[in-house]
Design an enzyme around this catalytic site. Structure first.
Site, PDB file in Angstrom:
ATOM      1  N   ASP A  97      61.124  -2.517   7.778  1.00 35.54           N
ATOM      2  CA  ASP A  97      62.022  -1.453   7.340  1.00 35.54           C
ATOM      3  C   ASP A  97      62.612  -1.816   5.985  1.00 35.54           C
ATOM      4  O   ASP A  97      62.343  -2.884   5.440  1.00 35.54           O
ATOM      5  CB  ASP A  97      63.110  -1.167   8.389  1.00 35.54           C
ATOM      6  CG  ASP A  97      63.963  -2.384   8.710  1.00 35.54           C
ATOM      7  OD1 ASP A  97      64.391  -3.077   7.760  1.00 35.54           O
ATOM      8  OD2 ASP A  97      64.207  -2.646   9.898  1.00 35.54           O
ATOM      9  N   LYS A 137      64.181   3.247   8.610  1.00 38.99           N
ATOM     10  CA  LYS A 137      65.130   4.324   8.858  1.00 38.99           C
ATOM     11  C   LYS A 137      66.155   4.323   7.732  1.00 38.99           C
ATOM     12  O   LYS A 137      66.493   3.273   7.182  1.00 38.99           O
ATOM     13  CB  LYS A 137      65.865   4.115  10.182  1.00 38.99           C
ATOM     14  CG  LYS A 137      64.940   3.948  11.388  1.00 38.99           C
ATOM     15  CD  LYS A 137      65.734   3.546  12.609  1.00 38.99           C
ATOM     16  CE  LYS A 137      64.834   3.288  13.796  1.00 38.99           C
ATOM     17  NZ  LYS A 137      65.590   2.823  14.980  1.00 38.99           N
ATOM     18  N   MET A 174      77.092  -0.996   8.029  1.00 38.24           N
ATOM     19  CA  MET A 174      76.711   0.420   8.090  1.00 38.24           C
ATOM     20  C   MET A 174      77.946   1.311   8.233  1.00 38.24           C
ATOM     21  O   MET A 174      77.963   2.263   9.009  1.00 38.24           O
ATOM     22  CB  MET A 174      75.733   0.662   9.251  1.00 38.24           C
ATOM     23  CG  MET A 174      74.518  -0.253   9.222  1.00 38.24           C
ATOM     24  SD  MET A 174      73.596  -0.318  10.777  1.00 38.24           S
ATOM     25  CE  MET A 174      74.719  -1.249  11.814  1.00 38.24           C
TER      26      MET A 174
END
Length: 264
Positions: free
Chosen positions: A45, A67, A178
């Site tokens: 990723d 993602k 995040m």
């Protein structure tokens, strides 16, 4: 003789989960690099050190399953199905993630999927961005006489009132991974739980990349400052008095890494 239900799930296939650290090749562990060299397939990723994968995993099939916030072109279930399918073909499958696989990386889910399917699986720890990215900005998550503990939380989902109250009472440093998308809820929740608006906050974007940038503000002004600076993911949010320990918040990445902690 084995019956059909007793047949081994794979004929040499296996899975290795690798923590890629904060995304630069030279922070991969020796064991991680060895596993990549031996890989037949690499599922990667955007938060791992993917740019040099052709050199790190020569001859391997490279599959981007990355993602981005709010956009998951390959779902977690599909990633796990692909991982299992490739291993059942007898291949060594490496799942390369950013940070550490077991720190908000869903590594535990992937291990359990492999075990349920009878596929051998091993893990290679990685340097967690919760520690590495603040350090790249010159911010220690603990500091004698300032913070003797730190708590790492995910910003993907807003916390409950009870969780906010526990964080505010615990003290120390709060590190949010995040957390850009839920920054308004995070800051208002902590303030409501009793954390002072004057508590320092640092938002470190794109740690260990040439685009690394740190925005320093306070809990009360964090949302406005983030909007003004157009802060974007990936970013690590550091909340606590340790933010004061690094004096040159405009330093380049090279300067931060070359100077003693706290040097200006």
């Amino acid at each position: 003789m084995l019956t059909a239900s007793e047949e081994p799930a794979t004929t040499g296939g296996r899975v290795t989960l690798i923590g890629g650290g904060p995304g630069v090749e030279d922070l991969l562990t020796v064991r991680a690099k060895q596993a990549l060299r031996e890989a037949d397939v690499v599922l990667y990723d955007r938060l791992g050190p993917y740019r040099t994968l052709p050199q790190l995993a020569p001859g391997a099939e490279l599959i981007d399953v990355g993602k981005t916030p709010g956009h998951h072109p390959v779902s977690q279930a599909e990633i796990e199905k692909l991982m299992v399918a490739k291993a059942r073909e007898g291949k060594h499958v490496v799942r390369l993630k950013g940070g550490d696989p077991f720190v908000f990386g869903r590594g535990g889910e992937e291990v359990n999927t492999c075990l349920a399917e009878g596929i051998p699986v091993t893990t290679v720890p990685g340097i967690s961005s919760s520690i590495a990215v603040p350090a790249a900005a010159g911010i220690p998550v603990t500091y004698r006489g300032v913070a003797h503990a730190f708590t790492v939380i995910s910003g993907h989902q807003p916390l409950t009132d009870t969780e906010f109250e526990a964080l505010a009472k615990l003290g120390g440093t709060i590190v949010v991974l995040m957390g850009i998308g839920t920054l308004p809820q995070l800051t208002s929740g902590l303030r409501k739980a009793g954390l002072a608006s004057s508590v320092p906050v640092a938002i470190v974007e794109k740690g260990y990349s040439p685009e690394q940038r740190t925005t320093v503000t306070t809990l009360g002004d964090a949302v406005t400052a983030a909007g003004r600076a157009r802060c974007a993911s990936p970013a690590v949010v550091v909340i606590g008095e340790v933010v004061r320990q690094h004096r040159d918040f405009s330093a380049t990445l090279e300067h931060v890494l070359a100077q003693p902690l706290g040097a200006s």
